[in-house]
Enzyme design. Structure first.
Site, PDB file in Angstrom:
ATOM      1  N   CYS A   1       0.828  -1.204   0.000  1.00  0.00           N
ATOM      2  CA  CYS A   1       0.000   0.000   0.000  1.00  0.00           C
ATOM      3  C   CYS A   1       0.861   1.253   0.000  1.00  0.00           C
ATOM      4  CB  CYS A   1      -0.934  -0.012   1.206  1.00  0.00           C
ATOM      5  SG  CYS A   1      -2.078   1.388   1.256  1.00  0.00           S
TER       6      CYS A   1
ATOM      7  N   CYS B   1      -6.811  -3.665   6.908  1.00  0.00           N
ATOM      8  CA  CYS B   1      -8.036  -2.865   6.809  1.00  0.00           C
ATOM      9  C   CYS B   1      -9.090  -3.510   5.919  1.00  0.00           C
ATOM     10  CB  CYS B   1      -7.715  -1.454   6.330  1.00  0.00           C
ATOM     11  SG  CYS B   1      -7.158  -1.343   4.611  1.00  0.00           S
TER      12      CYS B   1
END
Length: 364
Positions: free
Chosen positions: A101, A197
């Site tokens: 990410c 997440c």
């Protein structure tokens, strides 16, 4: 400078943005929408990209008096982070989605857009120290070693680091929270984000089973070669795993068994004693040198293979084609292909310097 502050909705990014404002920069806040269905992400003030996080980020930006926007990166996040995560597990590797990410979203997609819009830098709430000396970036561990995030940033290219700002690098988390309280930021006591997440309930195995076709294989004892059981796919395991192996009979010596290796083609999961987890040599590829200085011959360093794992001394060598071999001074357990190998040079005066990183391909 014109600075784009990436605001996740947490205390760290809010204080980082505030410090950028205090430094006299022209700051604009942006929150990244990473899911087409943000309600499916982890909530309860524990995520980093939920609807409530975007609201927290907006409130912080309003208090700081800076413009604020939400940018939709959901499609790119799905393709480059979530699908990569699933593909790596299907191939018998253990990825770190936070590294991906940071590399692909926060410091590739976000930075590219920021540069196109005329910004000079992107500021984030990462705990790492960064300086640029004569145009060369120098990335070091943060002052707060317990929160240090240099590991997840070590895969960034030099040009990305030249346009990055980490205002919290010299601070401790307790001081950042106190500063947030003094500034009147509502996120001062907000819990840190945890886990992954995009896996709302934290059940990684189920998440993968819903996305990877079942490919049964054998659970094999490393010493005897005996088949101890069957499984539905190597994606359900990772090197070093102890629980959930699905083996009914205990080991002859009564000691726990651990996953030692995965073979995705045959579907074989090899298990054995804790002693079998010890690794002395790590082979890695796709090396990145943040300071544009590849290793010049055998180099004494310390290596880290997990974001919050311990470090061990090693001698590392690199080749021109981006491969790295690290020979460890002492064995390291639970090292899996797919993890990121980060090399540090110990520096007592200024904190450990990041020499480079590479993707682990094999161990011995």
């Amino acid at each position: 400078m014109r600075v784009l502050a990436a605001m996740s909705g947490g205390v760290d990014s809010a204080v980082a943005a505030a410090r950028a404002v205090d430094a006299g920069h022209d700051v604009v806040g942006v929150h990244l929408a990473l899911s087409a269905k943000p309600g499916t992400l982890r909530t309860g003030a524990r995520g980093c990209c939920t609807i409530e996080d975007s609201h927290d980020a907006r409130r912080a930006a309003d208090l700081l008096g800076i413009p604020f926007y939400v940018w939709d990166f959901a499609e790119r996040f799905t393709e480059q982070v979530v699908e990569t995560f699933v593909g790596e597990y299907a191939a018998g590797r253990t990825p770190n989605p936070c590294v991906t990410c940071n590399e692909k979203i926060k410091f590739e997609a976000l930075l590219e857009k920021a540069m196109a819009l005329g910004f000079d830098a992107v500021a984030t709430g990462h705990y790492a120290r960064l300086s640029v000396v004569d145009g060369v970036p120098v990335l070091r561990r943060s002052a707060d070693l317990g929160k240090d995030q240099s590991y997840v940033l070590a895969s960034l290219e030099p040009e990305q680091l030249r346009h990055a700002m980490f205002p919290l690098g010299g601070s401790h988390k307790s001081d950042v929270r106190e500063e947030a309280r003094e500034r009147g930021l509502a996120v001062a006591r907000k819990p840190d984000s945890h886990d992954i997440c995009f896996i709302p309930d934290g059940d990684t195995r189920k998440f993968l089973e819903d996305r990877i076709e079942s490919r049964p294989g054998d659970l094999v004892d490393a010493e005897t070669g005996a088949v101890l059981g069957r499984h539905t796919g190597v994606h359900g395991f990772t090197v070093g795993q102890r629980k959930g192996l699905g083996i009914d009979a205990p080991a002859p010596d009564g000691k726990p068994r651990y996953v030692l290796s995965l073979e995705p083609v045959s579907g074989t999961v090899t298990v054995g004693s804790a002693e079998g987890l010890g690794v002395r040599t790590i082979e890695a590829d796709r090396a990145v040198w943040p300071s544009e200085q590849p290793l010049d011959g055998p180099t004494e360093c310390v290596v880290q293979v997990r974001a919050h794992g311990g470090v061990v001394p090693a001698v590392a060598e690199a080749t021109a084609d981006g491969r790295v071999t690290a020979r460890l001074r002492e064995p390291l357990r639970g090292v899996a292909p797919g993890q990121v190998l980060v090399l540090y040079r110990e520096d007592a005066d200024a904190g450990d310097l990041v020499l480079g990183s590479a993707k682990i391909a094999a161990t011995a």
